[in-house]
Design a protein around this motif. Sequence first.
Motif, PDB file in Angstrom:
ATOM      1  N   GLY A  58      -6.863  -6.340   0.067  1.00 37.56           N
ATOM      2  CA  GLY A  58      -7.506  -5.288  -0.715  1.00 37.56           C
ATOM      3  C   GLY A  58      -8.947  -5.663  -1.037  1.00 37.56           C
ATOM      4  O   GLY A  58      -9.828  -4.801  -1.068  1.00 37.56           O
ATOM      5  N   THR A  59      -9.169  -6.945  -1.245  1.00 35.89           N
ATOM      6  CA  THR A  59     -10.518  -7.428  -1.538  1.00 35.89           C
ATOM      7  C   THR A  59     -11.442  -7.198  -0.336  1.00 35.89           C
ATOM      8  O   THR A  59     -12.569  -6.723  -0.486  1.00 35.89           O
ATOM      9  CB  THR A  59     -10.453  -8.934  -1.882  1.00 35.89           C
ATOM     10  OG1 THR A  59      -9.523  -9.101  -2.955  1.00 35.89           O
ATOM     11  CG2 THR A  59     -11.805  -9.478  -2.274  1.00 35.89           C
ATOM     12  N   HIS A 158      -3.664   0.091  -7.294  1.00 39.71           N
ATOM     13  CA  HIS A 158      -2.493   0.302  -8.145  1.00 39.71           C
ATOM     14  C   HIS A 158      -1.811   1.639  -7.869  1.00 39.71           C
ATOM     15  O   HIS A 158      -0.757   1.896  -8.454  1.00 39.71           O
ATOM     16  CB  HIS A 158      -2.898   0.327  -9.630  1.00 39.71           C
ATOM     17  CG  HIS A 158      -3.406  -0.977 -10.170  1.00 39.71           C
ATOM     18  ND1 HIS A 158      -3.655  -1.172 -11.506  1.00 39.71           N
ATOM     19  CD2 HIS A 158      -3.687  -2.142  -9.555  1.00 39.71           C
ATOM     20  CE1 HIS A 158      -4.087  -2.412 -11.699  1.00 39.71           C
ATOM     21  NE2 HIS A 158      -4.128  -3.021 -10.527  1.00 39.71           N
ATOM     22  N   SER A 179      -4.295  -2.018  -1.507  1.00 34.27           N
ATOM     23  CA  SER A 179      -3.913  -3.415  -1.277  1.00 34.27           C
ATOM     24  C   SER A 179      -2.435  -3.457  -0.921  1.00 34.27           C
ATOM     25  O   SER A 179      -1.639  -2.686  -1.468  1.00 34.27           O
ATOM     26  CB  SER A 179      -4.139  -4.232  -2.551  1.00 34.27           C
ATOM     27  OG  SER A 179      -3.439  -5.471  -2.490  1.00 34.27           O
ATOM     28  N   LYS A 184       2.165  -5.116  -4.968  1.00 35.47           N
ATOM     29  CA  LYS A 184       1.749  -3.715  -4.887  1.00 35.47           C
ATOM     30  C   LYS A 184       2.885  -2.838  -4.342  1.00 35.47           C
ATOM     31  O   LYS A 184       3.970  -3.334  -4.075  1.00 35.47           O
ATOM     32  CB  LYS A 184       0.471  -3.596  -4.050  1.00 35.47           C
ATOM     33  CG  LYS A 184      -0.675  -4.497  -4.544  1.00 35.47           C
ATOM     34  CD  LYS A 184      -1.223  -4.093  -5.918  1.00 35.47           C
ATOM     35  CE  LYS A 184      -2.089  -5.132  -6.604  1.00 35.47           C
ATOM     36  NZ  LYS A 184      -3.357  -5.435  -5.976  1.00 35.47           N
TER      37      LYS A 184
HETATM   38  C1  PLP Z   1      -4.673  -6.193  -6.039  1.00 39.41           C
HETATM   39  C2  PLP Z   1      -5.983  -5.631  -6.413  1.00 39.41           C
HETATM   40  C3  PLP Z   1      -7.146  -5.862  -5.674  1.00 39.41           C
HETATM   41  C4  PLP Z   1      -7.242  -6.875  -4.571  1.00 39.41           C
HETATM   42  O1  PLP Z   1      -6.304  -6.765  -3.607  1.00 39.41           O
HETATM   43  P1  PLP Z   1      -5.885  -8.072  -2.732  1.00 39.41           P
HETATM   44  O2  PLP Z   1      -5.066  -7.453  -1.651  1.00 39.41           O
HETATM   45  O3  PLP Z   1      -5.119  -8.969  -3.641  1.00 39.41           O
HETATM   46  O4  PLP Z   1      -7.140  -8.684  -2.229  1.00 39.41           O
HETATM   47  C5  PLP Z   1      -8.299  -5.184  -6.027  1.00 39.41           C
HETATM   48  N1  PLP Z   1      -8.327  -4.336  -7.067  1.00 39.41           N
HETATM   49  C6  PLP Z   1      -7.239  -4.127  -7.831  1.00 39.41           C
HETATM   50  C7  PLP Z   1      -7.330  -3.163  -8.957  1.00 39.41           C
HETATM   51  C8  PLP Z   1      -6.047  -4.772  -7.536  1.00 39.41           C
HETATM   52  O5  PLP Z   1      -4.976  -4.578  -8.319  1.00 39.41           O
END
Ligand code: PLP
Length: 409
Positions: A58-59, A158, A179, A184
Amino acid sequence: MERKVIPYARQWVDADDLEAVAAVLRSDWLTTGPRVADFESAVAASVGAREGVAVSSGTAALHCAMSAVGIGPGDEVIVPPLTFVATANAVVFQGGKPVFADIDPETLLLDPEKVRAQITPRTKAIVAVDYAGCPCDYQALQTLARTRGLILIADACHSLGASYQGKKVGTLADLTVFSFHPVKHITTGEGGMVVTDNPEWAAAMRRFRNHGLSTDHRQRAQQGTWRYAMLELGYNYRLTDFQCALGISQLAKLDAWVARRQEIARGYDAHLADLPGISLIQTPPQVSHSHHLYVILLELKRLRADRDQVFQALRTRGIGVNVHYLPVHLHPFYQQHLQTRPGDCPVAEEAYERLLSLPIFPGLSDEEVFQVIEALRETLEEFRLNESSPDATMRGLDADFPITAGLGN
Ligand SMILES: *Cc1c(COP(=O)(O)O)cnc(C)c1O
């Protein structure tokens, strides 16, 4: 005696998920093969977007989005403080400056009026975070973005499976980020995706995830050529084919899992609404909430304990509560590099002192939900002040900010 702790989140992996992964592991393509595009189309179709770009987290998806819309040095991007650090970090990766706009005290979502107040000539984009799984006020945010010429990015890590005014998350912003971390809604181990209706941004993000190269490995194999050109600086943010196969298999279960999360949330709502010592977050009427988190707010004035004491008491009772999140502007990095300070976002800071995430995930049984409710009831009873005690007015919001270590996302 070691008591088994009920975690706050847990993935769900079935035999058919395992088989989907194994089939790819037996195939010719472990990465950048046919399952990547299949997963992209499946997610895009499920949310009603034209394009999906699968990446390694997600990052990475947030970073791709920032790059695609051209965030660079001198640009400001407005973000909420009550989110995972990655939301703001992605702006910093590109040399931009995250500017924190406070949240609404009832919903804990980005407050469009606070966003408006933070817009400057350098503002380029707004990131809406659908905290806990509740879509933001997209009508107000879209209007603001359109009238001020800003790009609206949804950090929907989320809120996969949620909707707003009957429209799915994935269609409410110019770009939407998901993500697939195990906590998740669906998982690929690590993984993420950006969905958008803009094919140029999608093409730019496909280059960005692959070193900035003009073509990927599979395209070159199909064209019978070794040649490629690096057009801009990119990264290796690719997601493997076996992870995409897991994602496709998981996606088929998303609706049932969201329905179960909603059922659990209704159970908590019904039993916790009148419990003295806590209050619940409001859900606006026009949304379907996908309940990544179930967050309660302690009424500290009615308790002779702070949030961390309640947290410890619940952990001792075997309930894996969690805290989402220390507001991003209070992290040492942001205080040092952006000179952010306690007091910058008072609503988020007050909420942070009071909030706790209760366990919620599709595999949580009804019995476990009642265990959580009972443990919370007992804990609050133990810590509740006699309402007439003079102590009751002494506690409160002026506690300094313990910069606690991150508790993971
Ligand atoms: C989980 C999350 C991310 C990052 O996702 P990853 O897959 O862990 O890199 C970014 N923003 C929010 C709000 C998240 O909950």
